[in-house]
Design a protein around this motif. Sequence first.
Motif, mmCIF file in Angstrom:
data_model
loop_
_atom_site.group_PDB
_atom_site.id
_atom_site.type_symbol
_atom_site.label_atom_id
_atom_site.label_comp_id
_atom_site.label_asym_id
_atom_site.label_seq_id
_atom_site.Cartn_x
_atom_site.Cartn_y
_atom_site.Cartn_z
ATOM 1 N N HIS A 165 1.456 6.398 11.068
ATOM 2 C CA HIS A 165 1.686 4.974 11.270
ATOM 3 C C HIS A 165 1.646 4.586 12.988
ATOM 4 O O HIS A 165 0.932 3.684 13.068
ATOM 5 N N THR B 198 3.004 -1.428 4.174
ATOM 6 C CA THR B 198 2.300 -0.112 3.865
ATOM 7 C C THR B 198 3.487 1.088 4.181
ATOM 8 O O THR B 198 3.965 0.964 5.108
ATOM 9 N N GLU C 1 0.848 -1.314 -0.089
ATOM 10 C CA GLU C 1 -0.029 0.120 0.104
ATOM 11 C C GLU C 1 0.883 1.374 0.047
ATOM 12 O O GLU C 1 1.840 1.296 0.912
ATOM 13 N N PHE D 10 5.455 -1.438 8.413
ATOM 14 C CA PHE D 10 5.177 -0.059 8.491
ATOM 15 C C PHE D 10 6.700 0.193 7.617
ATOM 16 O O PHE D 10 7.665 -0.034 8.384
ATOM 17 N N GLY E 263 -4.866 3.959 8.135
ATOM 18 C CA GLY E 263 -5.172 2.685 8.234
ATOM 19 C C GLY E 263 -6.578 2.334 7.703
ATOM 20 O O GLY E 263 -6.879 1.280 7.656
ATOM 21 N N GLY F 98 -6.270 -0.098 4.807
ATOM 22 C CA GLY F 98 -5.487 -1.392 5.544
ATOM 23 C C GLY F 98 -6.339 -2.286 6.245
ATOM 24 O O GLY F 98 -6.470 -3.442 6.058
ATOM 25 N N ASP G 40 4.423 5.099 4.374
ATOM 26 C CA ASP G 40 3.799 6.518 4.248
ATOM 27 C C ASP G 40 4.888 7.543 4.718
ATOM 28 O O ASP G 40 5.820 6.872 5.526
ATOM 29 N N THR H 233 -0.506 4.975 3.590
ATOM 30 C CA THR H 233 -1.302 4.325 4.849
ATOM 31 C C THR H 233 -2.403 5.216 5.405
ATOM 32 O O THR H 233 -3.242 4.564 5.660
ATOM 33 N N ALA I 34 -2.089 4.390 13.353
ATOM 34 C CA ALA I 34 -2.556 3.153 12.270
ATOM 35 C C ALA I 34 -2.214 1.918 13.153
ATOM 36 O O ALA I 34 -3.024 0.895 13.149
#
Length: 211
Positions: free
Chosen positions: A89, A81, A58, A108, A64, A67, A83, A61, A92
């Motif tokens: 993060h 994911t 992804e 992440f 989330g 996700g 970002d 992010t 998320a």
Amino acid sequence: MSQIENNWKFAEDYPVESPVLEKARKLSIEMGVDPVSRATAAHLASVVAMTGSHSIAEIGTGLGVSGLSMLTSFPAVTLTTIDVESEYHRLARALFSDANIAHTRVRFINGPAENVLPRMNENSYDIVLIDGDPDRLLEYVEHSLRLVRPGGTVLVPRILAEGSVANPASRDQLSVDYRMLMAELADSEAVVTSLLPVGDGLLHITRLAER
């Protein structure tokens, strides 16, 4: 309101989301992050189910929402994911924990996607979701088609850019680039594409096996 608009609104309001997903959506809005629409999120989950996907990447992010949609009902699925915002993060991670998603299922990566994607292994993912910097969409699609396995799918929400792409009078660079991308993909023998009017548009790009 036209019948088409009524149908679209009904479809957008139809999905029932879990309390954690509702929390993620509400927190996203409070943080100024625009999550994918309810119908888009539901469709993402459907794509995972229909394709039997196990490995997802992804780009973007957020907090989330996407996700969670792709992981919650599928215990065998893993997500990588990306970002640039470390705070996203952090939030998320907490939401994934609230949804009882094991931390081993989510990787992440904090950093600009344009720096991360070239280092990722090709032919390694069943799905790549692109929800990052719109100005880099063409670059992201190119990388994503390298990352997905033959038969894998690249998903691009917001492809209609709030209606500007569908309006031929819109000649801004973003609209022109999006139209050009979709035209090139439609003519390509390496992929199959479809465009759904959920949310702000969702483009499916499925990579075909080499002949």
